[in-house]
Design a protein around this motif. Structure first.
Motif, PDB file in Angstrom:
ATOM      1  N   PRO A   1      44.177  43.381  43.828  1.00  0.00           N
ATOM      2  CA  PRO A   1      43.511  42.534  44.266  1.00  0.00           C
ATOM      3  C   PRO A   1      42.625  43.028  45.628  1.00  0.00           C
ATOM      4  O   PRO A   1      41.499  42.269  46.318  1.00  0.00           O
ATOM      5  CB  PRO A   1      44.619  40.411  44.359  1.00  0.00           C
ATOM      6  CG  PRO A   1      45.078  41.321  43.400  1.00  0.00           C
ATOM      7  CD  PRO A   1      45.736  42.782  43.803  1.00  0.00           C
ATOM      8  N   PRO A   2      42.921  43.108  46.566  1.00  0.00           N
ATOM      9  CA  PRO A   2      42.440  43.617  48.178  1.00  0.00           C
ATOM     10  C   PRO A   2      41.512  44.639  47.833  1.00  0.00           C
ATOM     11  O   PRO A   2      40.934  44.804  48.258  1.00  0.00           O
ATOM     12  CB  PRO A   2      43.710  43.469  49.311  1.00  0.00           C
ATOM     13  CG  PRO A   2      44.227  44.657  47.869  1.00  0.00           C
ATOM     14  CD  PRO A   2      44.804  43.126  47.136  1.00  0.00           C
TER      15      PRO A   2
ATOM     16  N   GLU B   1      38.345  43.110  46.177  1.00  0.00           N
ATOM     17  CA  GLU B   1      37.863  42.122  47.320  1.00  0.00           C
ATOM     18  C   GLU B   1      37.350  43.065  48.134  1.00  0.00           C
ATOM     19  O   GLU B   1      36.065  42.615  48.889  1.00  0.00           O
ATOM     20  CB  GLU B   1      38.673  40.984  47.889  1.00  0.00           C
ATOM     21  CG  GLU B   1      38.097  40.425  48.865  1.00  0.00           C
ATOM     22  CD  GLU B   1      39.761  39.676  49.658  1.00  0.00           C
ATOM     23  OE1 GLU B   1      38.759  38.578  50.766  1.00  0.00           O
ATOM     24  OE2 GLU B   1      40.328  39.850  49.780  1.00  0.00           O
ATOM     25  N   ARG B   2      37.003  44.118  48.451  1.00  0.00           N
ATOM     26  CA  ARG B   2      36.353  45.607  48.883  1.00  0.00           C
ATOM     27  C   ARG B   2      35.520  45.970  48.688  1.00  0.00           C
ATOM     28  O   ARG B   2      34.187  45.759  49.523  1.00  0.00           O
ATOM     29  CB  ARG B   2      37.602  46.094  49.730  1.00  0.00           C
ATOM     30  CG  ARG B   2      37.098  48.026  50.525  1.00  0.00           C
ATOM     31  CD  ARG B   2      36.372  46.947  51.496  1.00  0.00           C
ATOM     32  NE  ARG B   2      37.124  46.640  52.372  1.00  0.00           N
ATOM     33  CZ  ARG B   2      37.469  47.203  53.582  1.00  0.00           C
ATOM     34  NH1 ARG B   2      37.396  49.037  54.213  1.00  0.00           N
ATOM     35  NH2 ARG B   2      38.425  46.990  54.302  1.00  0.00           N
TER      36      ARG B   2
ATOM     37  N   THR C   1      31.422  36.006  43.843  1.00  0.00           N
ATOM     38  CA  THR C   1      32.249  36.060  44.621  1.00  0.00           C
ATOM     39  C   THR C   1      33.703  35.734  44.665  1.00  0.00           C
ATOM     40  O   THR C   1      34.462  34.628  45.300  1.00  0.00           O
ATOM     41  CB  THR C   1      31.531  34.352  45.192  1.00  0.00           C
ATOM     42  OG1 THR C   1      31.677  33.517  44.910  1.00  0.00           O
ATOM     43  CG2 THR C   1      30.237  34.814  46.213  1.00  0.00           C
ATOM     44  N   LYS C   2      34.106  35.427  43.151  1.00  0.00           N
ATOM     45  CA  LYS C   2      35.014  35.089  42.609  1.00  0.00           C
ATOM     46  C   LYS C   2      35.530  36.086  41.436  1.00  0.00           C
ATOM     47  O   LYS C   2      34.908  36.592  40.569  1.00  0.00           O
ATOM     48  CB  LYS C   2      35.425  34.252  42.737  1.00  0.00           C
ATOM     49  CG  LYS C   2      36.276  33.528  42.310  1.00  0.00           C
ATOM     50  CD  LYS C   2      36.675  31.947  41.381  1.00  0.00           C
ATOM     51  CE  LYS C   2      37.986  31.357  41.368  1.00  0.00           C
ATOM     52  NZ  LYS C   2      38.154  29.718  41.147  1.00  0.00           N
TER      53      LYS C   2
ATOM     54  N   ASN D   1      26.387  44.866  44.862  1.00  0.00           N
ATOM     55  CA  ASN D   1      27.259  43.103  44.365  1.00  0.00           C
ATOM     56  C   ASN D   1      26.144  42.458  44.955  1.00  0.00           C
ATOM     57  O   ASN D   1      26.483  41.538  45.690  1.00  0.00           O
ATOM     58  CB  ASN D   1      28.824  43.148  44.655  1.00  0.00           C
ATOM     59  CG  ASN D   1      28.459  41.236  43.916  1.00  0.00           C
ATOM     60  OD1 ASN D   1      28.465  40.468  43.431  1.00  0.00           O
ATOM     61  ND2 ASN D   1      29.737  41.204  44.768  1.00  0.00           N
TER      62      ASN D   1
ATOM     63  N   LEU E   1      33.651  44.248  46.560  1.00  0.00           N
ATOM     64  CA  LEU E   1      33.184  43.038  45.982  1.00  0.00           C
ATOM     65  C   LEU E   1      32.309  42.872  47.289  1.00  0.00           C
ATOM     66  O   LEU E   1      30.895  42.532  47.140  1.00  0.00           O
ATOM     67  CB  LEU E   1      33.447  41.767  45.269  1.00  0.00           C
ATOM     68  CG  LEU E   1      33.858  42.002  43.942  1.00  0.00           C
ATOM     69  CD1 LEU E   1      34.220  40.628  44.046  1.00  0.00           C
ATOM     70  CD2 LEU E   1      32.565  42.915  42.743  1.00  0.00           C
ATOM     71  N   THR E   2      32.195  42.838  48.431  1.00  0.00           N
ATOM     72  CA  THR E   2      32.326  42.559  49.981  1.00  0.00           C
ATOM     73  C   THR E   2      31.126  43.395  50.709  1.00  0.00           C
ATOM     74  O   THR E   2      30.916  43.497  51.444  1.00  0.00           O
ATOM     75  CB  THR E   2      33.149  41.880  51.081  1.00  0.00           C
ATOM     76  OG1 THR E   2      34.389  42.826  51.241  1.00  0.00           O
ATOM     77  CG2 THR E   2      34.260  40.714  49.944  1.00  0.00           C
TER      78      THR E   2
ATOM     79  N   THR F   1      31.725  34.545  38.416  1.00  0.00           N
ATOM     80  CA  THR F   1      32.487  34.653  38.837  1.00  0.00           C
ATOM     81  C   THR F   1      32.754  36.297  37.289  1.00  0.00           C
ATOM     82  O   THR F   1      32.582  36.190  36.369  1.00  0.00           O
ATOM     83  CB  THR F   1      33.677  33.147  38.331  1.00  0.00           C
ATOM     84  OG1 THR F   1      33.112  32.994  39.243  1.00  0.00           O
ATOM     85  CG2 THR F   1      35.251  33.875  38.262  1.00  0.00           C
TER      86      THR F   1
END
Length: 463
Positions: A316-317, A320-321, A339-340, A329, A323-324, A376
């Motif tokens: 999960p982290p 997230e990395r 964003t999700k 993206n 995607l951000t 999402t």
């Protein structure tokens, strides 16, 4: 002047669920005779200045010591003493010297002061880091936080590091993070992939060459070691280095000098060396494919990166990395398109075995993001990408057995593979928007729709 080596004492002793222990070799100067007897100074900087002037690192309050008496250069595993044109000279074990390599127990006399060069081991138990990020890496698993704890300790040192791990585990990220958290962070970080250079060119690429030294050498050129001057050189896939080149690399590491191909003069180098391999180098040594002396020279600190399948809680982290931090993206206005990620999608990712590790995860996330209709990533998006991967593998296997079928049928199979791969790439580039894809390809929108239906490829059908 011959270099004096002393046994390397910096190594990872243990890394397990209880934590990690590391034995660090440290060196210092201790005043054993003179006005400041008992004073000590740890040699941790790349250059340590010694003298009575206040701008020195180790200030000696002795009137017979010159203002700037000597310096000690610390590079990888060696300490080089150099006299700074002092008035009374510098004496090593009773002999006047201009420069000399130091070994533990050496006595250095400057003026009326005698210093001893002391080496000692400091065993440090490294607890898992409290942080879940180091450099560009993220991870909340115990294994990764243990590694972060080790990296926090060894990055500020000059120790040579070797990183082992499967392909795609992020070995270059570790190397970059070490460099960026070291005193050399403002100097070059040079990556040299030993597996991507032809064997007959590696020596030239590493050490440089002089004009005319071989066919095609139309001008002199610096190699990777010179390019990394003052910084860090990252030797990726070091296990691919041929046996005839290994002693040349060992010689460069031991002497801290390199010689360009076709040159007579040696060039001093000041670099930190970090290596990586997806091979088991100990096994390579035992089977005669890697020199034992080079292995021990490189493995001052050895870090083994765990595969992603052994740390599913980090997925999960990491997602997230991606995607951000990924350009894939970003909307034109700089906002994030995705964003999700649904919990069920993350569970699907967590159940996969990840033979390609973090690199494969990044590929899956980018492909899933491209198929997402809104902001999402859903389980359906992830499952679709996995099914596509399976079909791609099946197509690859089928293409390997088309020789025994009629020409027309074989041709049709090749066309189908081409059409599907082309359409998938086309749609990804256009965010799976059918109208945009049709305009780019110059194909009627209805024809594309029929092909997509044939191959079961979803789209965002937006005008």
């Amino acid at each position: 002047m011959a270099k004096k080596d002393f046994e390397n004492k910096t190594q990872i002793i243990k890394t397990d669920d209880a934590g990690a222990s590391i034995s660090l070799r440290k060196c210092q100067l201790a005043v054993v005779e003179g006005p400041e007897k008992g004073k000590k100074y740890a040699l941790v900087k790349s250059t340590t200045k010694v003298g009575k002037k206040e701008n020195n690192d180790f200030i000696i309050a002795d009137s017979t010591v010159s203002r700037n008496h000597m310096v000690i250069d610390y590079s990888s595993d060696s300490f080089l003493l150099r006299d700074s044109d002092s008035t009374n000279g510098t004496y090593l074990n009773g002999t006047k010297v201009k420069e000399a390599y130091l070994v533990p127990g050496d006595r250095i006399k400057i003026g009326n002061t005698t210093l001893e060069f002391v080496a000692f081991e400091e065993k440090v138990r490294i607890e898992p880091s409290e942080k879940e990020i180091f450099g560009s890496m993220v991870g909340k698993s115990l294994k990764m936080r243990q590694i972060f704890g080790i990296l926090e300790k060894i990055s500020p040192t000059l120790a040579t590091v070797i990183i082992e791990g499967e392909t795609g585990t992020g070995k270059e990220l570790v190397a970059r993070a070490i460099h960026e958290n070291s005193p050399r962070k403002n100097k070059p970080f040079i990556v040299f992939d030993c597996s991507s250079v032809a064997p007959n060119l590696i020596e030239s690429e590493l050490f440089g060459h002089e004009k005319g030294s071989f066919t095609g050498a139309i001008k002199s050129r610096r190699g990777a070691f010179e390019e990394a001057a003052g910084g860090t050189i990252f030797l990726d896939e070091i296990g691919e280095l041929t046996l005839d080149l290994q002693p040349k690399l060992l010689r460069a590491l031991e002497s801290r000098e390199i010689r360009r191909v076709g040159a007579n003069l040696q060039v001093p180098i000041d670099v930190r060396v970090i290596c990586a391999t997806n091979r088991n180098l100990k096994k390579e040594v035992s089977e005669g494919r890697f020199r034992e002396d080079l292995y021990y020279r490189l493995s001052v600190v050895k870090i083994l990166l765990p595969p992603l399948r052994e740390r599913a809680e980090d997925i999960p982290p990491i997602v997230e990395r991606f995607l951000t931090g990924g350009k894939f993206n970003k909307n034109p206005d700089g906002t994030f398109r995705i964003t999700k990620v649904e919990d069920d999608a993350l569970k699907s990712l967590g159940r996969y075995k990840w033979p390609g590790n973090v690199r494969e995860l990044q590929n899956i996330v980018e492909r899933a993001a491209a198929t997402a209709e809104k902001e999402t990533i859903t389980k359906d998006n992830v499952d679709f990408v996995f099914s596509e991967l399976e079909r791609e593998e099946d197509r690859t296997e089928k293409l390997q057995v088309v020789k025994d079928i009629p020409f027309k049928a074989a041709k049709q199979k090749v066309v189908e593979v081409f059409e599907k791969d082309y359409l998938l790439d086309l749609l990804r580039r256009n965010g799976f928007n059918l109208s945009k894809a049709a305009r780019e390809a110059g194909i009627d929108r209805k024809h594309i729709r029929n092909l997509l239906k044939k191959y079961g490829i979803p789209t965002k059908d937006e005008e």
